[in-house]
Design a protein around this motif. Sequence first.
Motif, PDB file in Angstrom:
ATOM      1  N   MET A  97      -4.740  -2.171   5.894  1.00 37.96           N
ATOM      2  CA  MET A  97      -3.774  -3.250   6.068  1.00 37.96           C
ATOM      3  C   MET A  97      -3.059  -3.559   4.762  1.00 37.96           C
ATOM      4  SD  MET A  97      -3.696  -3.749   9.187  1.00 37.96           S
ATOM      5  CE  MET A  97      -2.441  -5.011   9.023  1.00 37.96           C
TER       6      MET A  97
ATOM      7  N   ARG B 185      -0.339  -1.130   4.581  1.00 36.08           N
ATOM      8  CA  ARG B 185       0.699  -1.540   5.515  1.00 36.08           C
ATOM      9  C   ARG B 185       1.497  -2.732   4.991  1.00 36.08           C
ATOM     10  NH1 ARG B 185       2.689   1.892   9.134  1.00 36.08           N
ATOM     11  NH2 ARG B 185       1.062   3.094  10.129  1.00 36.08           N
ATOM     12  N   ASN B 186       0.812  -3.664   4.367  1.00 35.02           N
ATOM     13  CA  ASN B 186       1.444  -4.922   3.963  1.00 35.02           C
ATOM     14  C   ASN B 186       2.352  -4.789   2.753  1.00 35.02           C
ATOM     15  OD1 ASN B 186       0.270  -6.350   6.043  1.00 35.02           O
ATOM     16  ND2 ASN B 186      -1.502  -6.988   4.853  1.00 35.02           N
ATOM     17  N   TRP B 187       1.975  -3.940   1.754  1.00 31.38           N
ATOM     18  CA  TRP B 187       2.816  -3.893   0.559  1.00 31.38           C
ATOM     19  C   TRP B 187       2.920  -2.524  -0.123  1.00 31.38           C
ATOM     20  CZ3 TRP B 187       0.886  -2.449  -4.206  1.00 31.38           C
ATOM     21  CH2 TRP B 187      -0.497  -2.490  -4.385  1.00 31.38           C
TER      22      TRP B 187
END
Length: 265
Positions: free
Chosen positions: A183, A186-188
Amino acid sequence: MISPSTTRDGNYCQYCGGTATGFDHIIPTSKGGLDLDENKVPCCVRCNNAKATQTLAAFLNGNRDFINDDVVQTNRMLMQHVRFNYEKNGYVSRDVTGHVTVSHATEEDIEEELEQEIDKEKEKRKKKRTAPAKVKCAEFVSLSEEEQKTLVNEFGADDAARLIELLNNYKGATGKTYKSDYMAIRNWVINRLQEEKRKISGRVRSGVIQDELPKSVQKQQETQSQGGFEQKSITFEEWKEERRARGDYAEYSYMDFFNAIGGAT
């Protein structure tokens, strides 16, 4: 004398699962709890002394080392007062608003709501136990095989490896940890890679470190629309192919490519 509640719930402590020696008032009588079977559960001496006059949630959260969640969460009387919050990994007192209460519902309503709550908690615990195993794919990064396959299918092997490398470098330098490395990517991290590629492309177009670039990049093409000169961009794979054509068969990483054309600004 053993309370009828002890017989009703079994002869074991409803907090830790040990042998019950008496009962405990769920809501302490000192805080308005009634001395009725509906406010009592079987309890051992240790749990009774530890709970004392605490609220149920405070007692359960403050003694996680010996509280048996399976026992607590299958006791309908206790679960009328608390629910388990997996994000906080602890118990929270039930907010009367939005929940069925004894004074506003029939016994059948309460039983139905508690059954649903218990089923939800059991399902969450089951999913948590069957979570796919993480594989260490870098010093500080772990992903499941399915997560790795998803990144490779979506971004290609080279970019997937670079995504992992970027996160690994960041975690190693900062000591930062994530509940899910996937994640975090995915997030940054994906945005970071895209920014890195834009900088690489800009460096190539501006002719940085010409002797390291393939001839196809060094050659300028006149563009009538702009009345100036423009250079072609180059991909990681093209850069490696150019080096192989020179007889250089070393194993290069994306970072080698990035550094060779000038690195980040």
